[in-house]
Motif scaffolding. Structure first.
Motif, PDB file in Angstrom:
ATOM      1  N   LEU A  95       0.825  -1.249   0.002  1.00  0.00           N
ATOM      2  CA  LEU A  95       0.032  -0.069  -0.091  1.00  0.00           C
ATOM      3  C   LEU A  95       0.798   1.192  -0.032  1.00  0.00           C
ATOM      4  O   LEU A  95       0.597   2.253  -0.725  1.00  0.00           O
ATOM      5  CB  LEU A  95      -0.999   0.024   1.144  1.00  0.00           C
ATOM      6  CG  LEU A  95      -2.066  -0.873   1.451  1.00  0.00           C
ATOM      7  CD1 LEU A  95      -2.855  -0.945   2.720  1.00  0.00           C
ATOM      8  CD2 LEU A  95      -3.083  -0.526   0.116  1.00  0.00           C
ATOM      9  N   LEU A  96       1.838   1.316   0.826  1.00  0.00           N
ATOM     10  CA  LEU A  96       2.879   2.426   0.911  1.00  0.00           C
ATOM     11  C   LEU A  96       3.293   2.750  -0.566  1.00  0.00           C
ATOM     12  O   LEU A  96       3.427   3.786  -0.831  1.00  0.00           O
ATOM     13  CB  LEU A  96       3.673   2.230   2.165  1.00  0.00           C
ATOM     14  CG  LEU A  96       3.234   2.387   3.466  1.00  0.00           C
ATOM     15  CD1 LEU A  96       4.212   1.683   4.456  1.00  0.00           C
ATOM     16  CD2 LEU A  96       2.852   3.839   3.799  1.00  0.00           C
ATOM     17  N   GLU A  97       3.974   1.620  -1.038  1.00  0.00           N
ATOM     18  CA  GLU A  97       4.726   1.895  -2.292  1.00  0.00           C
ATOM     19  C   GLU A  97       3.805   2.284  -3.434  1.00  0.00           C
ATOM     20  O   GLU A  97       4.229   2.970  -4.422  1.00  0.00           O
ATOM     21  CB  GLU A  97       5.186   0.385  -2.757  1.00  0.00           C
ATOM     22  CG  GLU A  97       6.556   0.023  -2.183  1.00  0.00           C
ATOM     23  CD  GLU A  97       7.765   0.962  -2.789  1.00  0.00           C
ATOM     24  OE1 GLU A  97       7.599   0.958  -3.962  1.00  0.00           O
ATOM     25  OE2 GLU A  97       8.119   1.823  -1.982  1.00  0.00           O
ATOM     26  N   GLN A  98       2.416   1.991  -3.199  1.00  0.00           N
ATOM     27  CA  GLN A  98       1.448   2.477  -4.272  1.00  0.00           C
ATOM     28  C   GLN A  98       0.925   3.890  -3.921  1.00  0.00           C
ATOM     29  O   GLN A  98      -0.035   4.239  -4.760  1.00  0.00           O
ATOM     30  CB  GLN A  98       0.161   1.400  -4.259  1.00  0.00           C
ATOM     31  CG  GLN A  98       0.577   0.157  -4.965  1.00  0.00           C
ATOM     32  CD  GLN A  98      -0.475  -1.212  -4.721  1.00  0.00           C
ATOM     33  OE1 GLN A  98      -0.481  -1.875  -3.913  1.00  0.00           O
ATOM     34  NE2 GLN A  98      -1.296  -1.005  -5.498  1.00  0.00           N
ATOM     35  N   ARG A  99       1.515   4.616  -3.135  1.00  0.00           N
ATOM     36  CA  ARG A  99       0.921   5.801  -2.861  1.00  0.00           C
ATOM     37  C   ARG A  99       1.566   6.519  -4.107  1.00  0.00           C
ATOM     38  O   ARG A  99       2.310   6.505  -4.796  1.00  0.00           O
ATOM     39  CB  ARG A  99       1.828   6.320  -1.598  1.00  0.00           C
ATOM     40  CG  ARG A  99       0.959   6.222  -0.363  1.00  0.00           C
ATOM     41  CD  ARG A  99       1.800   6.785   0.760  1.00  0.00           C
ATOM     42  NE  ARG A  99       2.121   8.317   0.591  1.00  0.00           N
ATOM     43  CZ  ARG A  99       1.296   9.099   1.367  1.00  0.00           C
ATOM     44  NH1 ARG A  99       0.442   8.846   2.149  1.00  0.00           N
ATOM     45  NH2 ARG A  99       1.903  10.551   1.079  1.00  0.00           N
ATOM     46  N   PHE A 100       0.619   7.678  -4.369  1.00  0.00           N
ATOM     47  CA  PHE A 100       0.692   8.405  -5.730  1.00  0.00           C
ATOM     48  C   PHE A 100       2.052   9.063  -5.546  1.00  0.00           C
ATOM     49  O   PHE A 100       2.871   8.899  -6.730  1.00  0.00           O
ATOM     50  CB  PHE A 100      -0.366   9.401  -5.795  1.00  0.00           C
ATOM     51  CG  PHE A 100      -0.715  10.258  -7.278  1.00  0.00           C
ATOM     52  CD1 PHE A 100       0.360   9.732  -8.315  1.00  0.00           C
ATOM     53  CD2 PHE A 100      -1.376  11.212  -7.251  1.00  0.00           C
ATOM     54  CE1 PHE A 100       0.177  10.393  -9.564  1.00  0.00           C
ATOM     55  CE2 PHE A 100      -1.698  11.702  -8.673  1.00  0.00           C
ATOM     56  CZ  PHE A 100      -0.823  11.155  -9.670  1.00  0.00           C
ATOM     57  N   ASP A 101       2.522   9.745  -4.517  1.00  0.00           N
ATOM     58  CA  ASP A 101       3.770  10.365  -4.720  1.00  0.00           C
ATOM     59  C   ASP A 101       4.998   9.545  -4.488  1.00  0.00           C
ATOM     60  O   ASP A 101       6.027   9.773  -5.338  1.00  0.00           O
ATOM     61  CB  ASP A 101       4.016  11.285  -3.411  1.00  0.00           C
ATOM     62  CG  ASP A 101       3.556  10.528  -2.150  1.00  0.00           C
ATOM     63  OD1 ASP A 101       3.343   9.447  -2.023  1.00  0.00           O
ATOM     64  OD2 ASP A 101       3.496  11.226  -0.620  1.00  0.00           O
ATOM     65  N   TRP A 171       7.853  -3.255 -10.860  1.00  0.00           N
ATOM     66  CA  TRP A 171       6.290  -3.060 -11.008  1.00  0.00           C
ATOM     67  C   TRP A 171       5.913  -1.928 -11.847  1.00  0.00           C
ATOM     68  O   TRP A 171       4.614  -1.641 -11.935  1.00  0.00           O
ATOM     69  CB  TRP A 171       5.784  -3.346  -9.625  1.00  0.00           C
ATOM     70  CG  TRP A 171       6.300  -2.233  -8.610  1.00  0.00           C
ATOM     71  CD1 TRP A 171       7.710  -2.202  -7.930  1.00  0.00           C
ATOM     72  CD2 TRP A 171       5.784  -1.026  -8.263  1.00  0.00           C
ATOM     73  NE1 TRP A 171       7.753  -1.392  -7.225  1.00  0.00           N
ATOM     74  CE2 TRP A 171       6.645  -0.599  -7.334  1.00  0.00           C
ATOM     75  CE3 TRP A 171       4.434  -0.488  -8.568  1.00  0.00           C
ATOM     76  CZ2 TRP A 171       6.376   0.814  -6.567  1.00  0.00           C
ATOM     77  CZ3 TRP A 171       4.260   0.745  -7.971  1.00  0.00           C
ATOM     78  CH2 TRP A 171       5.122   1.341  -6.912  1.00  0.00           C
ATOM     79  N   LEU A 172       6.959  -1.255 -12.407  1.00  0.00           N
ATOM     80  CA  LEU A 172       6.661  -0.044 -12.972  1.00  0.00           C
ATOM     81  C   LEU A 172       6.971  -0.036 -14.440  1.00  0.00           C
ATOM     82  O   LEU A 172       8.266  -0.686 -14.430  1.00  0.00           O
ATOM     83  CB  LEU A 172       7.115   1.250 -12.246  1.00  0.00           C
ATOM     84  CG  LEU A 172       6.737   1.509 -10.830  1.00  0.00           C
ATOM     85  CD1 LEU A 172       7.592   2.594 -10.201  1.00  0.00           C
ATOM     86  CD2 LEU A 172       5.247   2.075 -10.893  1.00  0.00           C
ATOM     87  N   GLN A 173       6.334   0.789 -15.109  1.00  0.00           N
ATOM     88  CA  GLN A 173       7.198   1.062 -16.444  1.00  0.00           C
ATOM     89  C   GLN A 173       7.041   2.558 -16.977  1.00  0.00           C
ATOM     90  O   GLN A 173       6.157   3.171 -16.484  1.00  0.00           O
ATOM     91  CB  GLN A 173       6.088   0.096 -17.637  1.00  0.00           C
ATOM     92  CG  GLN A 173       6.747  -0.235 -18.907  1.00  0.00           C
ATOM     93  CD  GLN A 173       5.345  -0.892 -19.663  1.00  0.00           C
ATOM     94  OE1 GLN A 173       4.325  -0.246 -19.768  1.00  0.00           O
ATOM     95  NE2 GLN A 173       5.672  -2.068 -20.029  1.00  0.00           N
ATOM     96  N   ILE A 186       1.678  -5.474  -8.727  1.00  0.00           N
ATOM     97  CA  ILE A 186       1.724  -4.859  -7.409  1.00  0.00           C
ATOM     98  C   ILE A 186       2.811  -4.984  -6.865  1.00  0.00           C
ATOM     99  O   ILE A 186       3.855  -6.134  -6.908  1.00  0.00           O
ATOM    100  CB  ILE A 186       0.754  -6.023  -6.637  1.00  0.00           C
ATOM    101  CG1 ILE A 186      -0.682  -6.042  -7.044  1.00  0.00           C
ATOM    102  CG2 ILE A 186       0.918  -5.786  -5.176  1.00  0.00           C
ATOM    103  CD1 ILE A 186      -1.492  -4.935  -6.573  1.00  0.00           C
ATOM    104  N   PRO A 187       3.512  -3.834  -6.335  1.00  0.00           N
ATOM    105  CA  PRO A 187       4.782  -4.172  -5.579  1.00  0.00           C
ATOM    106  C   PRO A 187       5.070  -5.015  -4.635  1.00  0.00           C
ATOM    107  O   PRO A 187       3.910  -5.231  -3.624  1.00  0.00           O
ATOM    108  CB  PRO A 187       5.071  -2.419  -5.342  1.00  0.00           C
ATOM    109  CG  PRO A 187       3.742  -1.846  -4.943  1.00  0.00           C
ATOM    110  CD  PRO A 187       2.768  -2.662  -5.954  1.00  0.00           C
TER     111      PRO A 187
END
Ligand code: SF4
Length: 207
Positions: A95-101, A171-173, A186-187
């Motif tokens: 959840l923390l990794e998926q924060r917008f910032d 987990w990102l592109q 999902i990270p």
């Protein structure tokens, strides 16, 4: 939207490791951790043996500070993680990794999480083509983050595109030339650069 506004290197010294809160400076010999790695304050040199309670508290504080989240919001993330399927500690980190910032930072569009937060608040990004300016939003797989059309000409973003050398997490592109990136998975804990013993945080909240 409350946030910590005190001296940030002090936070790293308190936790005894680099939390990378100051962007480029963290990678230079000006980093306080390299120069004087003791806890801040008059008695910072005196190392006390921590109790179990103290060890759990330090782990929670470390993760909170790394992501720039205050106590109340961190507790809310824990509650959400606790209600999700799976292992609570892993859910919390995801959840923390998926924060917008954090996503903006991890895509390489900001030098630190604090800068990412400010850029989001100032409305420089879109989420799935729509205006989005809430840094605490939890993004999901498939979400696309882009620099707003009118912000692309700002020197800050031009230089990011020209000098983009961040290796983004799996987990990102990212498409730096198009000023955008997306979440493709999902990270997990393995994607987080900070050593974290999340079970200590779960124990802290389970008392
Ligand atoms: Fe932490 Fe960065 Fe300050 Fe070093 S320079 S103490 S890593 S915030």
């Amino acid at each position: 939207m409350a946030r910590y506004t005190g001296p940030v290197c002090r936070l790293c010294r308190r936790e005894g490791l680099k939390l990378y809160l100051k962007g480029d400076r963290c990678y230079t010999d000006k980093c306080s951790i390299g120069r004087r790695n003791s806890a801040p304050g008059q008695h910072g040199q005196n190392k006390k043996k921590l109790t179990n309670h103290g060890i759990q508290l330090r782990e929670k504080q470390k993760v909170k500070r790394y992501y720039g989240v205050l106590e109340g919001q961190f507790a809310e993330y824990f509650n959400i993680a606790n209600k999700m399927q799976g292992v609570t500690g892993n859910n919390l980190l995801s959840l923390l990794e998926q924060r917008f910032d954090n996503v903006v930072y991890r895509l390489g569009f900001a030098a630190s999480r604090a800068e990412a937060r400010q850029l989001v608040v100032h409305g420089h990004f879109t989420l799935n083509g729509k205006k989005a300016d809430v840094p605490s939003m939890i993004l999901k797989v498939g979400d696309e983050i882009a620099v707003k059309e009118t912000s692309k000409s700002l020197p800050k973003f031009k230089s990011i595109v020209e000098n983009h050398k961040v290796t983004v997490a799996q987990w990102l592109q990212v498409e730096p030339d198009n000023f955008k990136g997306r979440i493709i998975a999902i990270p997990t804990k393995a994607d987080i650069e900070l050593p974290i013993e999340e079970h200590l945080i779960v124990e802290w909240y389970s008392k």
